[in-house]
Design a protein around this motif. Structure first.
Motif: not given
Ligand code: ADP
Length: 626
Positions: A384-388, A395-396, A401-409, A450-455
């Protein structure tokens, strides 16, 4: 009485030859003698008849003129015939007319006038009628002595007897020689046979020097001896093996830890010492008793019922030890037929330790079950904890993804603009810094993507966007994207002809995989050609990307599709990369596009990567993945 059976073979053969010779000679000589005697008798008879006829002719005138003196004279002519005994002339009435010698009682002839010649009483009697011009005048009767003939016959017989004796002697010598010739090899054989049976010498053989039937007999005898020798060796070997196996069996029987009983009609016939270890009784104390006597009285009846089953029976029960305590045992009983008797072979094993172990095992099992329950509860809680946590991770990732890509772009965009000199000349040193910032930014962005896609794939939260598109169109876009890269490295792109094909799948993901293969092909080649081949079947399409690059060694191939695996080559640094491209391609192909990937490569000879996917992505399956 002489027993011919006791005669030696030589004597038997000699005897047979002599008997045969004697018989043949006897028959032959008898026949010759009979023939010769017959001829002599016949000859004498013919001479006598001729004499009688002659005398009868002379006597005609004597009778016609009734001249008795002349009659006597006529008869006296017979004196010159040595065998003549007497002669009588009779007239027409049968009255004696004249005789050669005087006799008191002249013979009376009944057959007067007849023509007679016969042997009787060692004499030859000849009667002839005396006839003149068809008229019967009387008869002449002459008696001849056969003494001379008999003497001749006697001499002839003596000659034959001596001849026979001589011949018999010669045949004896011959028979003796022949019988030795025939019997010698047989006697030799018999001597060897005697030696064989007396000394039981299987190696003995007869020397064969002849090529006749006896030679064949020798060969057959020698063969027979050789076969007996072989059979004997086999028999001795098998007897020895049997004895050894009996010994072994006895040893096993004696040494067996199990108590082994042979039981027939309620009585123990034999038992091994194993019973002493189990029940405390020695075999002597047990033999002759019923096996059931040693079973716990309370369960005896039940065991008796079970034991009645003639088939193999295995059951657990309890026996009473000589000391009085109860021993748990496992009984295995089976019936074997020995000399038409049904013998029960019963094996008994002490299972005290096993039962103890079972008890301990059960306790351990109970403890384990408790622990498993506890752990399951822990695991469920952890799950249950793992699911959470997983949700949190998703969510992270989504937010990061958004937070990192924006400054990187922004970093990549601005650094590109600075590199192009939009903000003025930066000088060599700062141009180099900005170029490094730009490259690192691009690298980081690709790594994050890539990491986001894999995840997303791993958590099943990726969106599969199915569309219908022409594969030619997809290929054009892919080639266009990597054209510049290829041109920079002076590499050719070659596409083999393929049929027009419409695909129904996730175009963006397929393109991503194609681009990964194509850009790798450029990255890990220094020159040459990249060939793209498509094979289309009824339900599937396969893309092959072949290069003439550095290739991959056989031992590195299994690592290729693993995450963060990069093969150590001289191009590694120059090519740049994250080691996630092939891993992601495999994930997309297998988990999103329901296909498979593979590679064929050799160091220094280039590589061929391929993807095979269904032409129509199964939406049912695709939905469950999402
Ligand atoms: P990278 O980002 O390092 O290219 P990939 O997952 O795409 O990561 O590839 C993993 C490794 O496989 C590469 O580092 C490279 O050593 C090897 N590789 C991939 N494609 C090829 C190719 N066409 N020829 C030779 N080696 C290749």
């Amino acid at each position: 009485m002489i027993k011919i059976n006791r005669f030696s073979l030589t004597h038997k053969i000699t005897l047979v030859i002599l008997v045969v010779t004697t018989a043949v000679m006897g028959l032959g000589f008898n026949f010759v003698m009979y023939k010769d005697a017959d001829a002599l008798h016949q000859n004498m008879l013919e001479n006598a008849v001729t004499t009688a006829i002659t005398v009868a002719g002379y006597a005609v005138s004597d009778l016609v003129f009734n001249d008795k003196q002349a009659g006597r004279d006529t008869l006296s002519g017979l004196e010159s015939v040595p065998s003549t005994l007497n002669a009588f002339l009779y007239d027409e009435q049968g009255i004696l007319f004249a005789s050669l010698h005087e006799v008191e009682l002249p013979p009376v002839i009944k057959e007067m006038g007849k023509d007679i010649a016969r042997y009787q009483d060692n004499q030859l009697h000849v009667i002839k009628p005396v006839q003149h011009q068809g008229r019967e005048l009387g008869s002449i009767y002459i008696q001849f002595s056969t003494q001379q003939l008999d003497k001749q016959m006697q001499q002839y017989r003596m000659f034959l007897v001596f001849t026979a004796i001589g011949l018999l002697f010669i045949s004896y010598l011959l028979a003796n020689f022949l019988s030795r010739l025939v019997s010698k090899p047989i006697l030799n054989l018999s001597q060897v046979a005697n030696e064989f049976s007396r000394d039981i010498n299987y190696k003995i053989r007869v020397n064969n020097k002849t090529k006749d039937e006896v030679g064949d007999l020798y060969d057959a005898f020698n063969d027979m001896l050789a076969r007996i020798q072989q059979d004997n060796i086999k028999r001795e070997n098998s007897e020895q093996a049997l004895a050894e196996s009996k010994d072994r069996l006895k040893q096993f029987f004696q040494a067996a830890y199990e108590g082994i009983f042979f039981h027939e009609q309620g009585k123990i016939l034999d038992v091994n010492p194993g019973i002493t270890t189990i029940a405390g009784y020695s075999p002597v104390e047990v033999i002759g008793h019923n096996l059931l006597e040693f079973i716990e009285p309370s369960i005896r009846q039940q065991v008796a019922e079970t034991m009645k089953d003639k088939l193999n029976t295995t059951f657990e029960t309890q026996i009473t030890h000589k000391n009085g305590h109860t021993v748990p045992v496992e009984v295995r009983a089976r019936t074997v037929e020995v000399d038409s008797h049904d013998i029960r072979v019963v094996g008994i094993v002490d299972i005290t330790e096993r039962i103890e172990a079972q008890k301990k095992l059960q306790q351990a099992y109970d403890v384990l079950e408790e622990k498993v329950e506890e752990r399951t509860a822990d695991l469920q809680a952890a799950n249950i904890k793992l699911k959470e946590l997983d949700q949190l991770k998703s969510m992270f990732i989504a937010s990061i993804s958004h937070e990192l890509r924006t400054p990187l772009n922004s970093i990549i965009g601005f650094s590109s603009m600075m590199m192009r000199g939009i903000y003025g000349d930066l000088g060599e040193k700062y141009s180099d810094y900005i170029s490094r910032i730009n490259n690192s930014g691009i690298h980081l962005l690709s790594l994050i993507t890539d990491i986001i896609d894999i995840s997303k794939i791993e958590s099943g939260r990726i969106d599969v966007e199915i569309s219908e598109f022409d594969v030619g169109n997809l290929i054009s876009e892919a080639l266009e994207s990597i054209r510049k890269q290829a041109e920079d490295k002076n590499m050719n792109l070659h596409i083999n002809a393929f049929p027009e094909t419409i695909l129904h799948t996730d175009r963006r993901r397929l393109l991503q995989c194609m681009l990964n293969f194509l850009s790798n092909a450029i990255k890990y080649s220094e020159q040459g050609t990249i060939t793209l081949t498509l094979k289309v079947s009824k339900d599937e399409i396969t893309f092959y990307v072949e290069d003439t690059g550095i290739g991959i060694s056989e031992e590195d191939i299994p690592r290729l599709f693993e995450a963060f695996e990069r093969i150590d080559t001289h191009l590694q640094v120059k090519a740049g990369g994250t080691g996630l491209g092939l891993y992601l391609t495999k994930k997309i192909t297998t988990e999103l596009l329901q296909g498979e990937v593979g590679v064929k490569s050799k160091t220094g000879e280039g590589s061929e990567f391929w993807i095979r996917i269904p032409k129509n992505l199964n939406t049912q399956k695709e939905k469950t993945n999402i």
